[in-house]
Design a protein around this motif. Structure first.
Motif, short mmCIF file in Angstrom:
data_model
loop_
_atom_site.label_atom_id
_atom_site.label_comp_id
_atom_site.label_asym_id
_atom_site.label_seq_id
_atom_site.Cartn_x
_atom_site.Cartn_y
_atom_site.Cartn_z
N LEU A 1 0.83 -1.21 0.00
CA LEU A 1 0.00 0.00 0.00
C LEU A 1 0.86 1.26 0.00
CD1 LEU A 1 -2.98 -0.82 2.38
CD2 LEU A 1 -3.12 -0.18 -0.03
N THR A 2 1.99 1.21 0.68
CA THR A 2 2.91 2.35 0.66
C THR A 2 3.43 2.59 -0.75
OG1 THR A 2 3.56 1.92 2.95
CG2 THR A 2 5.04 3.28 1.63
N GLU A 3 3.75 1.50 -1.45
CA GLU A 3 4.20 1.60 -2.84
C GLU A 3 3.11 2.20 -3.71
OE1 GLU A 3 6.97 0.45 -6.10
OE2 GLU A 3 7.15 0.93 -3.97
N VAL A 4 1.87 1.78 -3.50
CA VAL A 4 0.74 2.31 -4.28
C VAL A 4 0.57 3.81 -4.03
CG1 VAL A 4 -1.78 2.25 -4.53
CG2 VAL A 4 -0.48 0.12 -4.40
N ASP A 5 0.67 4.21 -2.77
CA ASP A 5 0.45 5.61 -2.41
C ASP A 5 1.58 6.52 -2.87
OD1 ASP A 5 -1.96 5.04 -1.27
OD2 ASP A 5 -1.32 5.31 0.81
N THR A 6 2.82 6.09 -2.65
CA THR A 6 3.95 6.98 -2.92
C THR A 6 4.33 7.03 -4.39
OG1 THR A 6 5.51 5.18 -2.40
CG2 THR A 6 4.89 6.68 -0.61
N ARG A 7 4.15 5.90 -5.08
CA ARG A 7 4.55 5.86 -6.50
C ARG A 7 3.36 5.85 -7.44
NH1 ARG A 7 9.23 1.66 -7.70
NH2 ARG A 7 9.13 2.89 -9.61
N HIS A 8 2.15 5.93 -6.86
CA HIS A 8 0.92 6.00 -7.65
C HIS A 8 0.82 4.85 -8.67
CE1 HIS A 8 0.45 9.94 -5.86
NE2 HIS A 8 1.64 10.27 -6.31
N ARG A 9 1.14 3.67 -8.21
CA ARG A 9 1.11 2.49 -9.07
C ARG A 9 -0.21 1.76 -8.93
NH1 ARG A 9 6.24 -1.26 -8.51
NH2 ARG A 9 5.44 -1.93 -10.53
N PRO A 10 -0.69 1.11 -10.00
CA PRO A 10 -1.87 0.26 -9.86
C PRO A 10 -1.59 -0.85 -8.86
CG PRO A 10 -1.35 0.65 -12.18
CD PRO A 10 -0.19 1.18 -11.39
N VAL A 11 -2.61 -1.24 -8.11
CA VAL A 11 -2.44 -2.25 -7.08
C VAL A 11 -1.91 -3.56 -7.67
CG1 VAL A 11 -3.65 -3.68 -5.40
CG2 VAL A 11 -4.18 -1.27 -5.56
N SER A 12 -2.46 -3.97 -8.81
CA SER A 12 -2.04 -5.24 -9.40
C SER A 12 -0.54 -5.24 -9.70
CB SER A 12 -2.84 -5.52 -10.68
OG SER A 12 -2.68 -4.46 -11.61
N GLU A 13 -0.02 -4.11 -10.18
CA GLU A 13 1.42 -4.01 -10.47
C GLU A 13 2.25 -4.06 -9.20
OE1 GLU A 13 2.71 -0.75 -12.83
OE2 GLU A 13 1.39 -1.21 -14.51
N ALA A 14 1.79 -3.34 -8.17
CA ALA A 14 2.53 -3.32 -6.91
C ALA A 14 2.58 -4.70 -6.26
CB ALA A 14 1.90 -2.30 -5.95
N LEU A 15 1.47 -5.42 -6.32
CA LEU A 15 1.44 -6.78 -5.77
C LEU A 15 2.36 -7.72 -6.56
CD1 LEU A 15 -2.37 -7.11 -5.01
CD2 LEU A 15 -0.53 -7.26 -3.31
N LYS A 16 2.34 -7.59 -7.88
CA LYS A 16 3.19 -8.43 -8.72
C LYS A 16 4.66 -8.16 -8.43
CE LYS A 16 4.12 -9.68 -13.54
NZ LYS A 16 3.74 -9.45 -14.96
N THR A 17 5.03 -6.88 -8.31
CA THR A 17 6.41 -6.51 -8.02
C THR A 17 6.85 -7.06 -6.67
OG1 THR A 17 6.22 -4.50 -9.37
CG2 THR A 17 8.00 -4.58 -7.74
N TRP A 18 5.96 -6.96 -5.68
CA TRP A 18 6.30 -7.48 -4.35
C TRP A 18 6.53 -9.00 -4.43
CZ3 TRP A 18 4.95 -11.18 -0.94
CH2 TRP A 18 5.47 -11.08 0.36
N GLY A 19 5.67 -9.69 -5.16
CA GLY A 19 5.81 -11.14 -5.29
C GLY A 19 7.12 -11.55 -5.94
N ILE A 20 7.53 -10.79 -6.98
CA ILE A 20 8.79 -11.09 -7.67
C ILE A 20 9.97 -10.85 -6.74
CG2 ILE A 20 10.32 -10.32 -9.54
CD1 ILE A 20 7.78 -9.74 -11.18
N GLY A 21 9.87 -9.82 -5.91
CA GLY A 21 10.97 -9.50 -5.01
C GLY A 21 11.00 -10.33 -3.75
N ASN A 22 9.97 -11.12 -3.52
CA ASN A 22 9.88 -11.93 -2.30
C ASN A 22 9.41 -13.34 -2.67
OD1 ASN A 22 10.12 -9.80 0.14
ND2 ASN A 22 8.94 -8.88 -1.54
N ARG A 23 10.26 -14.05 -3.40
CA ARG A 23 9.87 -15.34 -3.95
C ARG A 23 9.65 -16.42 -2.89
NH1 ARG A 23 9.86 -15.38 -9.36
NH2 ARG A 23 11.02 -13.77 -10.48
#
Length: 431
Positions: free
Chosen positions: A14-36
Motif C-alpha cells: 500500500l505504501t508503494e501504491v500511495d507513494t509511487r501511484h502504481r496500480p495495485v495489481s502491479e505493486a502486488l506483482k512486483t512485491w511477489g517477484i521481489g519476495n519469492r
C-alpha cells in the motif's frame, strides 16, 4: 508466512501504491517477484488485505484517524478479519517480520469502531469519494449510502457456460472441487462466492473445461446485459466496442452461431485477445473488423442491433478495482462522457430502420447513464427507449430485479442483483 508478516507486506504494498501511484495489481506483482519465498497462499492473503483496505478506505481511515497504509491494514485485520488487538500484539512480539505493536490510541480507536462512524459524513460511511455524493444521490435517491456500502464487499467469481460446447451440469461436474452454484438471474451462469479473510480465488482458467471452451469468466451482470441485447437467431449485430470480446462471445452463443456479429474496436491492443477466444469457444458467426478508415462503412443502415459497451469510469467495478475509486477525477469523468456521446452519435448511421441501439456501461453514475440517453434522444428523436421490463421478462424469465432510472434504463448493482454495477438501455429506431 504468518499473519504478522503478511500484515507488514500489505503495508509495504500500500505504501508503494500511495507513494509511487502504481496500480495495485502491479505493486502486488512486483512485491511477489521481489519476495519469492512467499507462497501462493501468502500472496493471496496479502492481496486480500490490500484490496479490503482500499474498498473501505474512507470508513477505516475515519475510525483510525488516518488513512495511511499501517492504519488501514490494522483496521482490516481487526474490523474485517475479526482479529483481537491484544492477540495481535502478542503475535507481533514473537515475529521479527511484524509491524510495530498497536499503540494505546490505535487500540482505543478500534474499540470504538462503528460508534465513531455515527459522526461521519455520508460519503465516509458509504466509502465513496465526497465529490460524487450528489451524483450518487441522484442515481439512488435516499438509498445511495446503502447501495454504496454493498459495493465495499468482495466480488464473487462468475462464469458463463458456453452453450455452443457444453452445459451447466457438465461444467459444474468439471469444477466440482470449487463447489460452484447456479447464478440467480443469468440463465447460463455459475458462481463461486468470495471467501473471507485469506481465502484464495479459484484458478479456473487452468481447468480442462476452460481450455476446451466450455466456459468463460464473466460477471453475472455482464451476462445479464448481454442477454438483454436480444441478439436474435439469424440477426445482424455490431459490437462497436468489442474489446476482448466477452459480450461478443455471449451473443454468439445466444444466436446459436447463426447470423453475423461484427466485432470492432478502435484499439487494436484491446481487440487482440478476441481471436484466440473465438477459436477456443467454437464461434463461427463473428467477423472481426480491425480499426481503420472506412472499416464500418459497408455496415451503414444494415444492423439489427448495434451494441455500445461504452468506455466509462468503471464505477460499477469498484469491488474488483477499489483503487480506481480514489483515483477518479472530474476531469476523467468529463473525458469519458464526451467519448460516450461521440460513440452514440457515430452508431446512429449503422442502425437500420426498426433496429435497436443498445447502450451499456459498467458505471453507476447518472452522467454516464441516464443523462447520456436523455441528451441523445434530444439529438436523435427518431429513437425511442424500448421497455426494459419486457426485455427482462423475455430474456431472463424472472421478476425484474434491477433499478429503473427516469429514462427507462436499468441499473444493476451488488445490492439489487448481486452483480457488478452495470447500466443498460435499448433504443429502437423508427421504421
Amino acid at each position: 508466512m504468518r499473519l504478522p508478516g503478511r500484515l507488514s507486506a500489505a503495508i509495504e504494498v500500500l505504501t508503494e501504491v500511495d507513494t509511487r501511484h502504481r496500480p495495485v495489481s502491479e505493486a502486488l506483482k512486483t512485491w511477489g517477484i521481489g519476495n519469492r519465498f512467499a507462497g501462493a497462499s501468502d500472496r493471496a492473503a496479502i492481496g486480500n488485505l490490500v484490496y479490503d483496505a482500499l474498498r473501505r478506505r474512507a470508513s477505516h481511515g475515519h475510525v483510525m484517524g488516518s488513512d495511511d497504509p499501517r492504519a488501514l491494514v490494522l483496521a482490516v485485520a481487526i474490523r474485517d478479519w475479526g482479529e483481537e488487538p491484544e492477540m495481535l500484539n502478542a503475535a507481533f512480539a514473537e515475529d521479527r517480520h511484524a509491524p510495530e505493536p498497536l499503540t494505546k490510541d490505535e487500540i482505543a480507536r478500534l474499540e470504538r469502531g462503528d460508534d465513531s462512524l455515527a459522526s461521519a459524513g455520508n460519503a465516509t460511511r458509504a466509502d465513496a469519494p465526497e465529490w460524487l455524493e450528489s451524483a450518487l444521490e441522484r442515481a439512488f435517491s435516499n438509498e445511495w449510502v446503502t447501495q454504496l456500502r454493498a459495493m465495499t464487499g468482495r466480488p464473487s467469481l462468475d462464469l458463463r457456460v458456453n452453450m455452443l460446447k457444453s452445459g451447466r451440469e457438465r461444467v459444474m461436474k468439471s469444477l466440482k472441487r470449487f463447489e460452484p452454484m447456479e447464478t440467480a438471474i443469468a440463465p447460463h451462469g455459475l458462481r463461486m462466492p468470495a471467501g473471507s479473510r485469506d481465502a484464495r480465488t479459484p484458478n479456473v482458467t487452468s481447468d480442462e473445461g476452460y481450455l476446451k471452451g466450455w466456459f468463460e469468466v464473466q460477471d453475472e451482470g455482464s451476462q445479464i446485459v448481454s442477454a438483454l441485447v436480444d441478439a436474435t437467431v439469424g440477426g445482424q449485430v455490431l459490437d462497436l466496442c468489442a474489446g476482448a470480446g466477452g459480450k461478443t462471445l455471449a451473443m454468439a452463443a445466444a444466436m446459436g452461431n447463426t447470423g453475423q456479429i461484427f466485432a470492432y474496436d478502435t484499439d487494436r491492443t484491446r481487440l487482440a485477445p478476441i481471436y484466440d477466444r473465438l477459436k477456443r469457444n467454437g464461434v463461427r458467426n463473428v467477423q472481426v473488423r480491425a480499426p481503420g478508415e472506412g472499416a464500418l462503412d459497408d455496415l451503414a443502415g444494415r444492423m439489427d442491433r448495434v451494441l455500445i459497451d461504452a468506455p466509462c469510469t468503471g464505477t460499477g467495478t469498484w469491488r474488483r478495482r477499489p483503487d480506481t475509486k480514489w483515483k477518479l477525477t472530474p476531469e476523467l469523468l468529463a473525458q469519458r462522457t464526451a467519448e460516450q456521446a461521440a460513440l452514440l452519435d457515430e452508431a446512429v448511421r449503422l442502425v437500420k430502420p426498426g433496429g435497436t441501439l443498445v447502450y451499456i456501461t459498467c458505471s453507476i453514475l447518472p452522467q454516464e447513464n441516464g443523462d447520456q440517453i436523455a441528451a441523445f434522444r434530444i439529438r436523435h428523436p427518431e429513437f425511442a427507449v424500448r421497455d426494459a421490463a419486457t426485455l427482462w421478462g423475455a430474456q431472463l424469465s424472472l421478476p425484474l430485479a434491477a433499478v429503473t432510472d427516469a429514462e427507462g434504463g436499468l441499473i444493476l448493482t451488488p445490492l439489487t442483483t448481486g452483480t457488478d454495477g452495470f447500466y443498460f438501455c435499448a433504443l429502437q429506431r423508427k421504421s
